[in-house]
Design an enzyme around this catalytic site. Structure first.
Site, short mmCIF file in Angstrom:
data_model
loop_
_atom_site.label_atom_id
_atom_site.label_comp_id
_atom_site.label_asym_id
_atom_site.label_seq_id
_atom_site.Cartn_x
_atom_site.Cartn_y
_atom_site.Cartn_z
N ASP A 32 93.61 -58.91 20.89
CA ASP A 32 93.11 -57.95 21.88
C ASP A 32 93.61 -58.41 23.24
O ASP A 32 93.75 -59.62 23.49
CB ASP A 32 91.57 -57.89 21.86
CG ASP A 32 91.06 -56.61 22.50
OD1 ASP A 32 90.63 -55.70 21.76
OD2 ASP A 32 91.09 -56.51 23.75
N THR A 122 92.97 -42.92 15.53
CA THR A 122 93.09 -41.47 15.29
C THR A 122 94.24 -40.96 16.15
O THR A 122 94.18 -41.01 17.38
CB THR A 122 91.77 -40.78 15.68
OG1 THR A 122 90.71 -41.38 14.92
CG2 THR A 122 91.82 -39.29 15.39
N GLU A 151 79.93 -45.18 13.97
CA GLU A 151 79.31 -46.24 14.77
C GLU A 151 77.87 -46.39 14.30
O GLU A 151 77.18 -45.41 14.02
CB GLU A 151 79.37 -45.90 16.25
CG GLU A 151 80.80 -45.98 16.77
CD GLU A 151 80.96 -45.65 18.26
OE1 GLU A 151 79.94 -45.55 18.95
OE2 GLU A 151 82.11 -45.48 18.68
N LYS A 202 92.11 -36.48 9.35
CA LYS A 202 91.08 -37.13 10.17
C LYS A 202 90.51 -36.13 11.20
O LYS A 202 89.31 -35.95 11.33
CB LYS A 202 91.68 -38.35 10.86
CG LYS A 202 90.87 -38.94 11.98
CD LYS A 202 89.57 -39.57 11.50
CE LYS A 202 88.69 -39.87 12.69
NZ LYS A 202 87.49 -40.60 12.35
N PHE A 247 74.66 -33.21 8.50
CA PHE A 247 75.11 -32.46 9.68
C PHE A 247 74.51 -31.04 9.70
O PHE A 247 75.16 -30.09 10.09
CB PHE A 247 76.65 -32.41 9.75
CG PHE A 247 77.23 -33.72 10.26
CD1 PHE A 247 77.75 -33.84 11.53
CD2 PHE A 247 77.19 -34.86 9.46
CE1 PHE A 247 78.24 -35.04 12.00
CE2 PHE A 247 77.67 -36.07 9.92
CZ PHE A 247 78.20 -36.17 11.19
N GLY A 251 70.03 -29.74 16.98
CA GLY A 251 69.83 -30.77 18.00
C GLY A 251 70.36 -30.32 19.33
O GLY A 251 70.71 -29.14 19.52
N CYS A 258 83.57 -39.58 19.25
CA CYS A 258 84.65 -39.02 18.43
C CYS A 258 84.70 -37.49 18.35
O CYS A 258 85.78 -36.91 18.47
CB CYS A 258 84.61 -39.60 17.03
SG CYS A 258 85.19 -41.32 17.01
N LYS A 261 86.25 -35.58 21.43
CA LYS A 261 87.66 -35.94 21.61
C LYS A 261 88.52 -35.40 20.47
O LYS A 261 89.61 -34.87 20.69
CB LYS A 261 87.71 -37.47 21.72
CG LYS A 261 88.82 -38.20 21.10
CD LYS A 261 88.69 -39.68 21.36
CE LYS A 261 88.75 -40.53 20.12
NZ LYS A 261 89.82 -40.27 19.20
N1 LIG Z 1 84.58 -45.72 17.26
C1 LIG Z 1 84.59 -45.00 16.15
O1 LIG Z 1 83.53 -44.67 15.59
C2 LIG Z 1 85.89 -44.60 15.51
C3 LIG Z 1 85.88 -44.16 14.18
C4 LIG Z 1 87.08 -43.81 13.58
C5 LIG Z 1 88.26 -43.86 14.30
N2 LIG Z 1 88.25 -44.25 15.59
C6 LIG Z 1 89.54 -44.31 16.31
O2 LIG Z 1 90.02 -45.65 16.28
C7 LIG Z 1 90.71 -45.96 17.50
C8 LIG Z 1 90.05 -47.14 18.17
O3 LIG Z 1 88.73 -46.76 18.49
P1 LIG Z 1 87.61 -47.84 18.87
O4 LIG Z 1 86.33 -47.08 18.93
O5 LIG Z 1 87.74 -49.02 17.99
O6 LIG Z 1 88.09 -48.20 20.35
P2 LIG Z 1 87.52 -49.36 21.28
O7 LIG Z 1 87.68 -48.87 22.66
O8 LIG Z 1 86.17 -49.80 20.79
O9 LIG Z 1 88.52 -50.58 21.00
C9 LIG Z 1 89.85 -50.59 21.41
C10 LIG Z 1 90.23 -52.05 21.65
O10 LIG Z 1 91.61 -52.10 21.95
C11 LIG Z 1 91.80 -53.08 22.95
N3 LIG Z 1 93.07 -52.87 23.63
C12 LIG Z 1 93.37 -51.97 24.60
N4 LIG Z 1 94.66 -52.11 24.97
C13 LIG Z 1 95.18 -53.11 24.21
C14 LIG Z 1 96.46 -53.72 24.13
N5 LIG Z 1 97.47 -53.32 24.91
N6 LIG Z 1 96.64 -54.72 23.24
C15 LIG Z 1 95.62 -55.14 22.45
N7 LIG Z 1 94.39 -54.60 22.50
C16 LIG Z 1 94.17 -53.60 23.36
C17 LIG Z 1 90.60 -52.94 23.87
O11 LIG Z 1 90.39 -54.10 24.66
C18 LIG Z 1 89.48 -52.69 22.85
O12 LIG Z 1 88.89 -53.91 22.43
C19 LIG Z 1 90.70 -44.66 18.31
O13 LIG Z 1 91.85 -43.93 18.01
C20 LIG Z 1 89.48 -43.93 17.78
O14 LIG Z 1 89.58 -42.54 17.94
C21 LIG Z 1 87.09 -44.65 16.21
#
Ligand SMILES: NC(=O)c1ccc[n+]([C@@H]2O[C@H](COP(=O)([O-])OP(=O)(O)OC[C@H]3O[C@@H](n4cnc5c(N)ncnc54)[C@H](O)[C@@H]3O)[C@@H](O)[C@H]2O)c1
Length: 296
Positions: A32, A122, A151, A202, A247, A251, A258, A261
């Protein structure tokens, strides 16, 4: 077979994937760019509230299967690398792929030949197909493996998914089989498909859930005016196996990180392709009205 797995991005998706893959017996290097986050994770401090996640991180740190770093170079020996980077909406609703587009060329300069590069973020249709160009390499197979975790249920959803989706071109390639093997312990159905279908699946899933929620919220309005009880109506509908109970609770309108977006991204994709996705546009409109209605 234990693999060396690289994870890029230690957020909800990346940290959960890293900790779970370590739990499944693989060696995981999680990168990260946020130094403070990496410092905390090295000390076992997990700032997101996900049941079981802190325990898995502690276990991985303890047995040496899970390491955290800011140095991408530590991914050099990885067998597979999962991109778990943010793809937030840009102002026009299109996903902003800026981070991914910056990181992937850097990875292209350091990964060893044969390493499988997998998108777990995604991402819009066509992203996996663009990866070889962004990597500047033709010796790194690519795959799309969208993540469906929720989440608050991230660890359980990752270890016990409804399905695993693996998109490669052609479908079911050797790279897809290597990624599929990682998920074998889950025993979930594996969809081996092309990368565009995996990417679209997705968005299609999340947008469908948004439509379902907007539908039940309009139904609630009709129930209010016609003397019916929406909970009874929704319960009755949910007992129909073709509909299902999830679902269907009325509400204040859907939100979270998600659904808004991903609906915007799908609408943008439909507009760009000249497809009138009116039902989804209505779901978004209904949602805005529902929020205003609740505030009133
Ligand atoms: N949160 C969810 O419930 C969920 C579920 C399914 C899919 N997604 C998708 O997964 C992807 C990630 O989502 P998330 O919720 O984990 O995001 P997040 O914001 O929680 O995590 C992203 C991480 O990437 C790191 N990061 C940013 N730039 C970076 C770089 N240049 N090098 C290395 N690390 C870097 C950030 O510091 C952060 O820790 C997105 O596309 C999201 O749409 C999210």
């Amino acid at each position: 077979m234990a693999e060396h797995i690289g994870i890029v991005g230690a957020g909800y998706v990346g940290l959960t994937s890293a900790a779970c893959f370590a739990r499944l017996g693989h060696r995981v290097t999680c990168v990260d760019s946020a130094e403070s986050k990496v410092d905390e994770l090295r000390r076992g401090v997990v700032s997101i509230a996900e049941p079981g996640l802190a325990e898995l991180v502690a276990q991985g740190l303890g047995d040496g299967t899970l390491t955290f770093t800011t140095a991408q170079a530590e991914l050099h020996g990885a067998d597979l690398v999962f991109l778990c980077l943010p793809t937030p909406p840009a102002e026009d609703g299109r996903p902003d792929l800026g981070v991914l587009e910056r990181v992937v060329p850097q990875l292209g300069r350091l990964l060893r030949p044969g390493c499988v590069v997998v998108t777990k973020s995604t991402v819009p249709v066509g992203t996996a197909a663009r990866l070889p160009g962004l990597l500047g390499r033709t010796d790194l197979p690519v795959a799309a493996n969208p993540e469906f975790l929720r989440e608050g249920h991230a660890v359980d959803d990752f270890l016990h998914p409804d399905r695993v989706v693996l998109g490669t071109d052609p479908p079911g390639s050797a790279a897809a089989s290597r990624v599929a093997r990682l998920y074998e312990p889950a025993g979930a159905p594996v969809v081996l498909t092309d990368s565009a279908s995996a990417e679209l699946a997705k968005y299609a899933s999340n947008a469908f859930l948004a439509v379902k929620l907007s539908y039940v919220n309009v139904l609630a309005e009709l129930c209010e005016r016609s003397g019916a009880d929406v909970r009874e109506v929704a319960r009755t509908m949910g007992l129909d196996a073709r509909i299902g109970p999830e679902f269907l609770a009325p509400g204040p309108g859907w939100g979270g990180s998600c659904l808004p977006k991903d609906t915007s991204a799908l609408l943008h994709a439909a507009d760009s392709a000249g497809v009138d996705f009116g039902i989804l546009r209505d779901a978004v409109r209904v949602n805005a009205r529902q929020r205003a209605r609740v505030v009133r």
